[in-house]
Write an enzyme that holds these catalytic residues in place. Sequence first.
Site, PDB file in Angstrom:
ATOM      1  N   SER A  48      39.339  34.022  40.908  1.00  0.00           N
ATOM      2  CA  SER A  48      38.698  32.720  41.079  1.00  0.00           C
ATOM      3  C   SER A  48      37.255  32.763  40.551  1.00  0.00           C
ATOM      4  CB  SER A  48      38.767  32.301  42.559  1.00  0.00           C
ATOM      5  OG  SER A  48      38.477  30.933  42.715  1.00  0.00           O
ATOM      6  N   ASP A 174      44.967  29.192  41.572  1.00  0.00           N
ATOM      7  CA  ASP A 174      44.012  30.208  42.001  1.00  0.00           C
ATOM      8  C   ASP A 174      44.671  31.557  42.313  1.00  0.00           C
ATOM      9  OD1 ASP A 174      41.852  31.555  43.094  1.00  0.00           O
ATOM     10  OD2 ASP A 174      41.895  30.470  44.977  1.00  0.00           O
TER      11      ASP A 174
END
Length: 315
Positions: A48, A174
């Site tokens: 991320s 993610d």
Amino acid sequence: MKPFRKHVAIAIDGGGIRGLIVTKALAVLEAELGRPLHEIIEMAVGTSTGSIISAGLGAGMSASRMVELYLQMGSTIFPRSWRSRLWPLTRCRYPAEPLQSSLEQTFGAFQMSDFWNHRPPIDVVITTFDLVTNHTCFVKPWKPEYASWPVVKAVQASCTVPTYFPVVENRYIDGGVGAYSNPCYLAAYEALICLGWNPAETTLISLGTGREPRSFQTHTARRFWPWQWLNPILGAFLQSADDQQVHLVQTFFDQIDFRRFQVDLLTPFPMDDTSRPEELLRYGETLGRMILADQIDDAQKIIPQKLISTGSPRP
């Protein structure tokens, strides 16, 4: 601070805008070392927001430049609009275009293979979760299936937190959705198993983006309504998964010089809260001083249990 060994790797957690904490900490470290970190490390692994920083290091950016980048990108990527105010009546809180545009300005036409073709090469590993195959993808510059991926695509996919941004190519979200919000074990495996580094010559620095304060007190838990359990349970799951990765490194790669650093947040700090950059910079200063003082995270101070000759764990 203990000197680094011959091979140096860095692993960076997810956390949205709290990546500013890590960039500031790395700027403190670079000031102490007297040289940019990208000249020292040979591998950077990120999930991320950690993928942005890892790719930045691989592209030769200094930590101070990345501090500026986060300060500039924050309000652009997380704009307050009707979409964010009406969520969850909308599918996601923020449009994908500002994030993609910022990444394109930063990394241009860079492909993953460019990291490996660089001299000296640097191994940049980015995690993303594939909804179609239902597994975490480890996007690496030396793997044929990912070599031609644009860095922008890899980073954007890793940063696409569900409900915050639209899904990338209708499948990638993610990387922290799986077990690798803290990718330190992935970094240790990559260094020792995939690249064949000697553990006695390896230093692995693992950086968190801030530990949230406790969400409830002991005497209040029994009074929770069903909806009040969501945040405590989610927080416990994420924190346990992060700490588990630390224990895995200590258990299976105990010969490497492993250092995990994390700073405790005094108040909750949502990943899209861009209104308090000065506070994040202060946390970054604290994290940087912890690195210089070798003040490792409490999770790393728990000694893994070893099996003795009888096969029973040590008490």
